[in-house]
Scaffold this active site. Sequence first.
Site, short mmCIF file in Angstrom:
data_model
loop_
_atom_site.label_atom_id
_atom_site.label_comp_id
_atom_site.label_asym_id
_atom_site.label_seq_id
_atom_site.Cartn_x
_atom_site.Cartn_y
_atom_site.Cartn_z
N PHE A 120 0.86 -1.18 0.00
CA PHE A 120 0.00 0.00 0.00
C PHE A 120 0.89 1.23 0.00
O PHE A 120 1.51 1.55 1.02
CB PHE A 120 -0.88 -0.06 1.25
CG PHE A 120 -1.91 1.03 1.40
CD1 PHE A 120 -3.10 0.98 0.71
CD2 PHE A 120 -1.70 2.08 2.30
CE1 PHE A 120 -4.08 1.95 0.89
CE2 PHE A 120 -2.67 3.06 2.49
CZ PHE A 120 -3.87 2.99 1.78
N THR A 123 2.09 6.53 2.20
CA THR A 123 2.91 7.41 3.04
C THR A 123 4.11 7.99 2.29
O THR A 123 4.77 7.29 1.53
CB THR A 123 3.41 6.64 4.27
OG1 THR A 123 2.28 6.17 5.01
CG2 THR A 123 4.26 7.51 5.17
N ALA A 127 4.08 13.44 3.95
CA ALA A 127 2.64 13.15 3.91
C ALA A 127 2.42 11.77 4.52
O ALA A 127 2.49 10.76 3.83
CB ALA A 127 2.11 13.19 2.46
N THR A 155 5.19 -1.12 3.91
CA THR A 155 5.24 -2.50 4.39
C THR A 155 5.23 -3.48 3.23
O THR A 155 4.44 -3.36 2.29
CB THR A 155 4.04 -2.78 5.31
OG1 THR A 155 4.09 -1.87 6.42
CG2 THR A 155 4.08 -4.20 5.83
N HIS A 339 8.32 -7.99 35.37
CA HIS A 339 9.51 -8.84 35.19
C HIS A 339 10.76 -8.23 35.81
O HIS A 339 11.78 -8.92 35.95
CB HIS A 339 9.75 -9.07 33.69
CG HIS A 339 8.91 -10.15 33.09
ND1 HIS A 339 7.54 -10.04 32.94
CD2 HIS A 339 9.25 -11.37 32.59
CE1 HIS A 339 7.08 -11.14 32.37
NE2 HIS A 339 8.08 -11.95 32.14
N GLU A 364 -1.37 3.15 10.41
CA GLU A 364 -2.80 3.21 10.15
C GLU A 364 -3.39 4.50 10.76
O GLU A 364 -4.56 4.57 11.10
CB GLU A 364 -3.53 1.98 10.71
CG GLU A 364 -4.20 1.13 9.66
CD GLU A 364 -3.21 0.18 9.00
OE1 GLU A 364 -2.01 0.51 8.97
OE2 GLU A 364 -3.62 -0.88 8.52
N SER A 367 -2.12 8.06 16.91
CA SER A 367 -3.15 8.29 17.93
C SER A 367 -3.72 9.70 17.83
O SER A 367 -4.93 9.91 18.05
CB SER A 367 -2.55 8.08 19.33
OG SER A 367 -2.27 6.71 19.56
#
Length: 385
Positions: A120, A123, A127, A155, A339, A364, A367
């Site tokens: 895809f 990006t 931008a 990706t 841990h 995607e 936030s």
Amino acid sequence: MDPSDLADVLASVRTFIRNEVVPLEEKIDAEDAVPPEIVAACKAMGLYGFAIPEEHGGLGLSMTEEVQLAFELGWTTPALRSLFGTNNGIAGQVLITGGTEEQRRDWLPRLASGEVTASFGLTEADAGSDPSTLSTSARRDGTDWVINGSKRYITNSPLADVIMVFARTDPDAPGNRGISTFLVPAGTPGLGIGPRDHKMGQFGAWTADVHLDDVRVPADALVGGEDGLHRGFVTAARCLAHGRVHIAALCVGMAARLVQESVEFASTREQGGKAIASFQLIQGLIADSVTDHYAGRATVLEVARAYDAGTDRIQGPSAAKYFASEMVGRVADRAVQIHGGAGYMRGVPVERFYRDARLFRIYEGTSQIQQVIIARQALGKAARG
């Protein structure tokens, strides 16, 4: 899909992941590659086409079914899901939502089988989450299109057989208008792939820059044909909404694994002659993580139902992705804390997941972009002054 068939698929994937993939997680992280036998097994199981319609060779899962599969995929390294994520998600959805019938018949069966891997290409350096400043251009030359520009962090581009390239086809159109999508096969003259990115985490999931230097494609490479001209932003938005629900579910699956790792460690690690699970402050950390996981799972399932019903494909996906990606970051942080020093060491699962989880808050749509989408949907015109 029939509920019994879905149960069989989920059980098979769960067994495969826990028996075959989990033992290889450290190797995948160290070598930055998923072993060929795992790739072959994913193809054989139909994972390259779980979201592709049955008439095109896929499993045709609804969103409600898909998120249940993603819960299972999230249990292990994100590199596994990345192998086939673009075929089912943002790249494959370009054709499912915006392609011509001929384009679907030509490409979707090959995506579903894993014969072809798609990327895809949205990006760019300037931008990212906001494609309105996209600068890659496509101009007509006779019946062909000639594309120039660069894409970043794409990706699967190092192994892609085709890239869905978003380019500005109307240089005078404002903002996100005047953008179209093109099918650009690997090997097309002028198409170049940069070296693989060396990332903080998610090793085994490959990204790289894509360069387009006078890349010439025929008229039928325009996704959607002439009806798809200047509709690239609409296509991208639809693909990203689908992807956000999926990523949210993946975060929920990772949170479940982190909770298990935390519980197992706290139950066996001793301090002062007793398991640290007996310490109330450790119990508090685990209680918060269990609660976060419950909330994330419930949110994703509700958003998926609304997505399938067609009642909310904007605000819900953004809310789910925003909450779940932030949530898994909190759960990963607590897991490392539980841990102690061991959680900071390479080779310990929670250390690896801590690095892997950080990316979910970025791709995607960050936030902050999700906050903007959620607020604008809630406030309407008032949000724009």
